[in-house]
Design an enzyme around this catalytic site. Structure first.
Site, PDB file in Angstrom:
ATOM      1  N   GLY A  43       0.841  -1.194   0.000  1.00  0.00           N
ATOM      2  CA  GLY A  43       0.000   0.000   0.000  1.00  0.00           C
ATOM      3  C   GLY A  43       0.875   1.242   0.000  1.00  0.00           C
ATOM      4  O   GLY A  43       1.980   1.233   0.552  1.00  0.00           O
ATOM      5  N   ALA A  45       0.849   4.141   1.592  1.00  0.00           N
ATOM      6  CA  ALA A  45       1.275   4.630   2.899  1.00  0.00           C
ATOM      7  C   ALA A  45       2.261   3.654   3.543  1.00  0.00           C
ATOM      8  O   ALA A  45       3.239   4.080   4.179  1.00  0.00           O
ATOM      9  CB  ALA A  45       0.067   4.853   3.808  1.00  0.00           C
ATOM     10  N   CYS A  46       2.033   2.360   3.356  1.00  0.00           N
ATOM     11  CA  CYS A  46       2.926   1.346   3.931  1.00  0.00           C
ATOM     12  C   CYS A  46       4.313   1.409   3.297  1.00  0.00           C
ATOM     13  O   CYS A  46       5.323   1.287   3.999  1.00  0.00           O
ATOM     14  CB  CYS A  46       2.316  -0.043   3.766  1.00  0.00           C
ATOM     15  SG  CYS A  46       0.721  -0.223   4.606  1.00  0.00           S
ATOM     16  N   VAL A  47       4.346   1.621   1.990  1.00  0.00           N
ATOM     17  CA  VAL A  47       5.619   1.761   1.285  1.00  0.00           C
ATOM     18  C   VAL A  47       6.356   2.993   1.799  1.00  0.00           C
ATOM     19  O   VAL A  47       7.548   2.932   2.128  1.00  0.00           O
ATOM     20  CB  VAL A  47       5.411   1.852  -0.244  1.00  0.00           C
ATOM     21  CG1 VAL A  47       6.694   2.276  -0.947  1.00  0.00           C
ATOM     22  CG2 VAL A  47       4.908   0.528  -0.797  1.00  0.00           C
ATOM     23  N   ALA A  50       7.740   2.465   5.363  1.00  0.00           N
ATOM     24  CA  ALA A  50       8.909   1.583   5.357  1.00  0.00           C
ATOM     25  C   ALA A  50      10.138   2.296   4.784  1.00  0.00           C
ATOM     26  O   ALA A  50      11.249   2.155   5.306  1.00  0.00           O
ATOM     27  CB  ALA A  50       8.608   0.311   4.561  1.00  0.00           C
TER      28      ALA A  50
END
Length: 159
Positions: A43, A45-47, A50
């Site tokens: 996703g 935002a997740c990318v 991270a």
């Protein structure tokens, strides 16, 4: 689901790690740990989250703080995610969602009028003695990794 608060002992875990092996709370005993829960591998935002933690990894390392991300996706998915996005922090797989539940981040969510269960993006700063020092619930990604780093720095100065 558990409601955790600052000062509570961090729940233990042992989970599959991207790239093989396992990661656990016990392996970080005696040093601070940033434990961030994210929704899924891939996703936007997740990318970004991270990548932000990875970009600052050398600064976290410099103050003796480990950074670990956890989501419900499998370890193989995590390895592809790490490779594709050049993520350098450890990523753990919580396919049973037990750890997410233990930390109180597996919650009912709603999107477009549909409710479902999922991870509420949350970050925990765990002190060297294994107690929760700070909790960031419902994280907004922009600037978050920097805020966590600043807090971790001040924790180190206070000890």
């Amino acid at each position: 689901m558990t409601d955790l608060n600052t000062g509570d002992p961090a729940p233990g875990f042992e989970l599959p790690k991207a790239g093989g092996g396992t990661g656990s709370l016990a392996e970080h005993a005696g040093k601070p740990l940033v434990l961030y829960f994210f929704c899924k591998d891939g996703g936007d935002a997740c990318v970004n989250e991270a990548k932000d933690f990875s970009r600052l990894k050398h600064e976290f390392d410099g103050i003796g703080v480990d950074v670990v991300g956890i989501s419900p996706d499998g370890a193989k998915s995590k390895e592809r995610f790490r490779s594709k996005h050049e993520v350098t922090v450890d990523l753990l797989s919580d396919e049973t969602r037990r750890t997410a539940d233990d930390y109180g981040v597996w919650k009912e969510k709603s999107m477009y009028g549909r409710t479902y269960m999922g991870v509420e993006r949350t970050t925990f700063l765990i002190g060297p003695e294994g107690k929760i020092t700070r909790i960031w619930p419902k994280v907004r990604v922009a600037g978050h990794a920097e805020e966590v780093l600043d807090t971790a720095r001040s924790l180190g100065k206070a000890e």
